[in-house]
Design a protein around this motif. Structure first.
Motif, PDB file in Angstrom:
ATOM      1  N   PHE A 173      12.640 -27.570 -16.182  1.00 26.37           N
ATOM      2  CA  PHE A 173      12.442 -28.969 -16.569  1.00 26.37           C
ATOM      3  C   PHE A 173      13.673 -29.510 -17.269  1.00 26.37           C
ATOM      4  CE2 PHE A 173       7.905 -27.974 -15.963  1.00 26.37           C
ATOM      5  CZ  PHE A 173       7.543 -29.088 -15.229  1.00 26.37           C
ATOM      6  N   TYR A 190       3.612 -25.253 -18.797  1.00 31.21           N
ATOM      7  CA  TYR A 190       4.271 -25.598 -17.531  1.00 31.21           C
ATOM      8  C   TYR A 190       5.639 -24.918 -17.543  1.00 31.21           C
ATOM      9  CZ  TYR A 190       1.125 -29.699 -16.985  1.00 31.21           C
ATOM     10  OH  TYR A 190       0.072 -30.544 -16.859  1.00 31.21           O
ATOM     11  N   THR A 200       7.704 -24.128 -14.430  1.00 32.90           N
ATOM     12  CA  THR A 200       8.645 -24.704 -13.452  1.00 32.90           C
ATOM     13  C   THR A 200       8.073 -26.008 -12.892  1.00 32.90           C
ATOM     14  OG1 THR A 200       7.648 -23.052 -12.020  1.00 32.90           O
ATOM     15  CG2 THR A 200       9.969 -22.769 -12.490  1.00 32.90           C
ATOM     16  N   PRO A 201       8.970 -26.927 -12.579  1.00 31.46           N
ATOM     17  CA  PRO A 201       8.495 -28.189 -11.997  1.00 31.46           C
ATOM     18  C   PRO A 201       7.903 -27.945 -10.611  1.00 31.46           C
ATOM     19  CG  PRO A 201      10.819 -28.317 -12.653  1.00 31.46           C
ATOM     20  CD  PRO A 201      10.430 -26.893 -12.741  1.00 31.46           C
ATOM     21  N   THR A 202       6.875 -28.696 -10.284  1.00 36.86           N
ATOM     22  CA  THR A 202       6.321 -28.631  -8.926  1.00 36.86           C
ATOM     23  C   THR A 202       7.274 -29.411  -8.013  1.00 36.86           C
ATOM     24  OG1 THR A 202       5.052 -30.647  -9.191  1.00 36.86           O
ATOM     25  CG2 THR A 202       3.959 -28.612  -9.882  1.00 36.86           C
ATOM     26  N   GLN A 238       7.525 -33.071  -8.757  1.00 44.86           N
ATOM     27  CA  GLN A 238       8.194 -33.319 -10.041  1.00 44.86           C
ATOM     28  C   GLN A 238       9.710 -33.134  -9.905  1.00 44.86           C
ATOM     29  OE1 GLN A 238       6.042 -30.490 -12.466  1.00 44.86           O
ATOM     30  NE2 GLN A 238       4.201 -31.762 -12.488  1.00 44.86           N
ATOM     31  N   GLY A 262      -3.429 -32.669  -6.884  1.00 47.42           N
ATOM     32  CA  GLY A 262      -3.195 -31.367  -7.517  1.00 47.42           C
ATOM     33  C   GLY A 262      -1.762 -30.874  -7.432  1.00 47.42           C
ATOM     34  N   THR A 263      -0.853 -31.752  -7.035  1.00 48.63           N
ATOM     35  CA  THR A 263       0.537 -31.316  -6.890  1.00 48.63           C
ATOM     36  C   THR A 263       1.353 -31.568  -8.156  1.00 48.63           C
ATOM     37  OG1 THR A 263       1.018 -33.475  -5.957  1.00 48.63           O
ATOM     38  CG2 THR A 263       0.646 -31.686  -4.391  1.00 48.63           C
ATOM     39  N   GLY A 264       0.726 -32.157  -9.146  1.00 46.85           N
ATOM     40  CA  GLY A 264       1.446 -32.440 -10.387  1.00 46.85           C
ATOM     41  C   GLY A 264       2.118 -33.796 -10.376  1.00 46.85           C
ATOM     42  N   LYS A 265       1.596 -34.731  -9.598  1.00 44.43           N
ATOM     43  CA  LYS A 265       2.257 -36.037  -9.495  1.00 44.43           C
ATOM     44  C   LYS A 265       2.183 -36.827 -10.799  1.00 44.43           C
ATOM     45  CE  LYS A 265      -1.673 -37.952  -7.009  1.00 44.43           C
ATOM     46  NZ  LYS A 265      -2.339 -38.793  -7.993  1.00 44.43           N
ATOM     47  N   THR A 266       1.115 -36.612 -11.588  1.00 36.89           N
ATOM     48  CA  THR A 266       1.008 -37.375 -12.840  1.00 36.89           C
ATOM     49  C   THR A 266       2.209 -37.095 -13.734  1.00 36.89           C
ATOM     50  OG1 THR A 266      -1.359 -37.004 -12.638  1.00 36.89           O
ATOM     51  CG2 THR A 266      -0.611 -38.018 -14.680  1.00 36.89           C
ATOM     52  N   ASP A 285      -9.707 -33.708 -12.907  1.00 34.90           N
ATOM     53  CA  ASP A 285      -8.778 -32.592 -12.990  1.00 34.90           C
ATOM     54  C   ASP A 285      -9.467 -31.481 -13.763  1.00 34.90           C
ATOM     55  OD1 ASP A 285      -6.688 -30.896 -13.066  1.00 34.90           O
ATOM     56  OD2 ASP A 285      -5.670 -31.914 -14.704  1.00 34.90           O
ATOM     57  N   ASP A 343      -9.502 -27.442 -14.340  1.00 36.31           N
ATOM     58  CA  ASP A 343      -8.699 -26.238 -14.112  1.00 36.31           C
ATOM     59  C   ASP A 343      -9.465 -25.197 -13.312  1.00 36.31           C
ATOM     60  OD1 ASP A 343      -6.566 -27.228 -15.390  1.00 36.31           O
ATOM     61  OD2 ASP A 343      -6.976 -26.256 -17.309  1.00 36.31           O
ATOM     62  N   ARG A 377      -5.925 -26.391  -7.103  1.00 36.49           N
ATOM     63  CA  ARG A 377      -4.924 -27.201  -7.814  1.00 36.49           C
ATOM     64  C   ARG A 377      -3.858 -26.334  -8.453  1.00 36.49           C
ATOM     65  NH1 ARG A 377      -6.668 -32.293  -8.220  1.00 36.49           N
ATOM     66  NH2 ARG A 377      -5.873 -33.016 -10.203  1.00 36.49           N
ATOM     67  N   ALA A 378      -2.688 -26.898  -8.570  1.00 36.57           N
ATOM     68  CA  ALA A 378      -1.555 -26.242  -9.237  1.00 36.57           C
ATOM     69  C   ALA A 378      -1.407 -24.793  -8.800  1.00 36.57           C
ATOM     70  CB  ALA A 378      -1.710 -26.346 -10.756  1.00 36.57           C
TER      71      ALA A 378
HETATM   72  P1  AMP Z   1      -2.028 -33.795 -10.876  1.00 35.33           P
HETATM   73  O1  AMP Z   1      -1.665 -33.594  -9.442  1.00 35.33           O
HETATM   74  O2  AMP Z   1      -1.054 -34.646 -11.584  1.00 35.33           O
HETATM   75  O3  AMP Z   1      -3.438 -34.260 -11.054  1.00 35.33           O
HETATM   76  O4  AMP Z   1      -1.918 -32.346 -11.594  1.00 35.33           O
HETATM   77  C1  AMP Z   1      -2.731 -31.276 -11.227  1.00 35.33           C
HETATM   78  C2  AMP Z   1      -2.785 -30.175 -12.281  1.00 35.33           C
HETATM   79  O5  AMP Z   1      -1.571 -29.443 -12.325  1.00 35.33           O
HETATM   80  C3  AMP Z   1      -3.025 -30.631 -13.706  1.00 35.33           C
HETATM   81  O6  AMP Z   1      -3.991 -29.778 -14.271  1.00 35.33           O
HETATM   82  C4  AMP Z   1      -1.713 -30.457 -14.412  1.00 35.33           C
HETATM   83  O7  AMP Z   1      -1.912 -30.181 -15.772  1.00 35.33           O
HETATM   84  C5  AMP Z   1      -1.133 -29.265 -13.679  1.00 35.33           C
HETATM   85  N1  AMP Z   1       0.330 -29.237 -13.622  1.00 35.33           N
HETATM   86  C6  AMP Z   1       1.127 -30.299 -13.341  1.00 35.33           C
HETATM   87  N2  AMP Z   1       2.414 -29.911 -13.321  1.00 35.33           N
HETATM   88  C7  AMP Z   1       2.443 -28.591 -13.581  1.00 35.33           C
HETATM   89  C8  AMP Z   1       3.507 -27.611 -13.697  1.00 35.33           C
HETATM   90  N3  AMP Z   1       4.776 -27.941 -13.508  1.00 35.33           N
HETATM   91  N4  AMP Z   1       3.146 -26.345 -13.969  1.00 35.33           N
HETATM   92  C9  AMP Z   1       1.848 -26.001 -14.145  1.00 35.33           C
HETATM   93  N5  AMP Z   1       0.813 -26.862 -14.060  1.00 35.33           N
HETATM   94  C10 AMP Z   1       1.100 -28.151 -13.766  1.00 35.33           C
END
Ligand code: AMP
Length: 462
Positions: free
Chosen positions: A3, A21, A23-25, A28, A48-52, A309, A311, A337-338
């Protein structure tokens, strides 16, 4: 890739460390540097890809870096989301990521009193997360002003259009400053989305982290053909047989959700429902209880398909298939997810074959079918996908004595299908045409035609 290599500052890195977290997805890694550089984005990212975090982290950093103070009733960044749940969730993410920064965030949505929202907005908010309808109410009452908005995020833009927010979005685009950064996120990109973006984004960077309209690979998906009237029984059986823990179950209607919850509760299974008729407070309560594990089965209509979301949710069950095929992708995105693995099981009855066909066409994959012994349907679920591509109408016999009057009309279309010659299972014997409606064939997985699936072998885990 780290990051910090993406250019994020220490307070954000600290928050990410707390969250674990590492590593970045992929989304990200692409979005963060672009947003930090002030670019517009068009991002197709699966659930679930970490777009938020892909938009929230760089946005927080830009807001923290700028000296500008937010004025009364003003906002500096606007995040539009389709549902109340997503609004709460995105706001919670901003709070977590921005824990060590002096950037305020707040969520507004309908279904709750507008007064506390108006009161809070008086002090100004750096990041406002909003559903379009309530935002327009607040705007028309001068409770929110857009003159300081520098960034607009459209999260799950396709869903906003599906929910009929096109007019609200037009109104908001007209009211927002023309000079702004615009980030558009959508799990799926339809032509409507592309035309929504047209002329409203400046030279956007296109990000596509997964093929268009594909589903998350880590999710094993399959179909269990069953008669409509036996779905509840099958669900209870599978839950017990496979030792399911927490399950998110999707149903078509609010009534269906309440009925299933009633049935589960009668069996002393801890279950709750979330749907549009439930007050916001009880929807959030049900979600919280599900997240803490107090409620084992959460039954939801599509209003809840986005923005949840949870876990490590291992199972999503489509008790009814969604009417809108794209909702399938969003529903099953609640699991896997994730990077975690998950299972998405669809209980499909004969009536739902067209919906199944539409889903399979969208995800470009024929879902494998796996009948549950003892629950084989009397009403066969017609073939879908590749197996159903056989000619619908056989050529009329030219010679006299061929099939003509007196033959049930519904034999057509299946008689010449290649699967027809495959051996029938004994369960289908006795009734003409395999016991199903109109001589429909057994499921693809059972008649010798191996369906194309993402997963191999039997996806179930007993
Ligand atoms: P989202 O797609 O934004 O709804 O994120 C999906 C899930 O992935 C959420 O629970 C986040 O907290 C988790 N997340 C997002 N980015 C990461 C990352 N880089 N490493 C681990 N978990 C992540």
């Amino acid at each position: 890739m780290t990051f910090s290599a993406l250019g994020l500052a220490a307070p954000l890195l600290q928050a990410l460390e707390t969250l674990g977290y590492k590593t970045p997805t992929p989304v990200q890694a692409q979005a963060i540097p672009a947003v930090l550089a002030g670019r517009d984005l068009m991002a197709a990212a699966q659930t679930g890809t970490g777009k938020t975090a892909g938009f929230a982290l760089p946005l927080l950093q830009r807001l923290a870096d700028s000296e500008e103070k937010v004025g009364s009733n003003c906002i500096r960044a606007l995040v539009l989301v389709p549902t109340r749940e997503l609004a709460e969730q995105v706001n919670a993410s901003f709070r977590q990521y921005g824990e060590h920064l002096a950037v305020s965030s707040y969520a507004v949505y309908g279904g709750v009193s507008i007064n506390p929202q108006m009161m809070r907005l008086r002090r100004g908010v750096d990041v406002l997360v909003a559903t379009p309808g309530r935002l327009i109410d607040l705007f028309s009452q001068n409770a929110v002003k857009f003159k300081q908005v520098q960034t607009l995020v459209l999260d799950e833009a396709d869903r906003m259009l599906d929910l009929g927010f096109a007019h609200e979005l037009d109104t908001l685009f007209a009211a927002l400053p023309k000079k702004r950064q615009t980030l558009l996120f959508s799990a799926t990109f339809s032509d409507e989305i592309r035309s929504l973006a047209k002329g409203r984004l400046r030279d956007p960077l296109s990000i596509e982290v997964a093929p268009r309209n594909s589903t998350v690979k880590a999710i094993k998906q399959w179909v269990v053909p069953v008669d409509k009237k036996r779905k509840a029984e099958l669900f209870l059986f599978m839950r017990k047989d496979r030792n399911w823990g927490q399950v998110l179950v999707f149903v078509k209607t609010k009534r269906g959700a309440d009925e299933l919850v009633g049935l589960l509760q009668a069996k002393r299974i801890k279950a709750d429902a979330i749907h549009g008729d439930k007050p916001q407070a009880s929807r959030l309560r049900a979600l919280e209880s599900f997240k803490t594990g107090e409620v084992q089965i959460l039954v939801a209509t599509d209003v809840a398909a986005r923005g949840l979301d949870i876990d490590d949710l291992p199972q999503v069950v489509n008790y009814d298939l969604p009417i809108v095929a794209e909702d399938y992708i969003h529903r099953i995105g609640r699991t896997g997810r994730a990077g975690a693995t998950g299972e998405a099981i669809s209980l499909v009855c004969a009536d739902e074959a067209p919906l199944l066909g539409a889903i399979e066409a969208l995800i470009k994959q024929t879902l494998s079918r796996d009948e549950e012994p003892g629950f084989e349907p009397d009403h066969r679920v017609p073939l879908t996908g590749g197996a159903a591509q056989a000619p619908k109408k056989p050529k009329k016999p030219k010679v006299a004595g061929g099939r003509g009057k007196g033959v049930p009309s519904n034999w057509e279309g299946f008689d010449d299908a290649p699967a027809r010659s495959a051996p029938r299972r004994p369960g289908g014997a006795g009734k003409p045409g395999g016991g199903g409606k109109g001589g429909m064939l057994r499921s693809a997985g059972k008649n010798g035609q191996k369906p194309k699936t993402a997963g191999t072998g039997k996806p179930r885990s007993r």
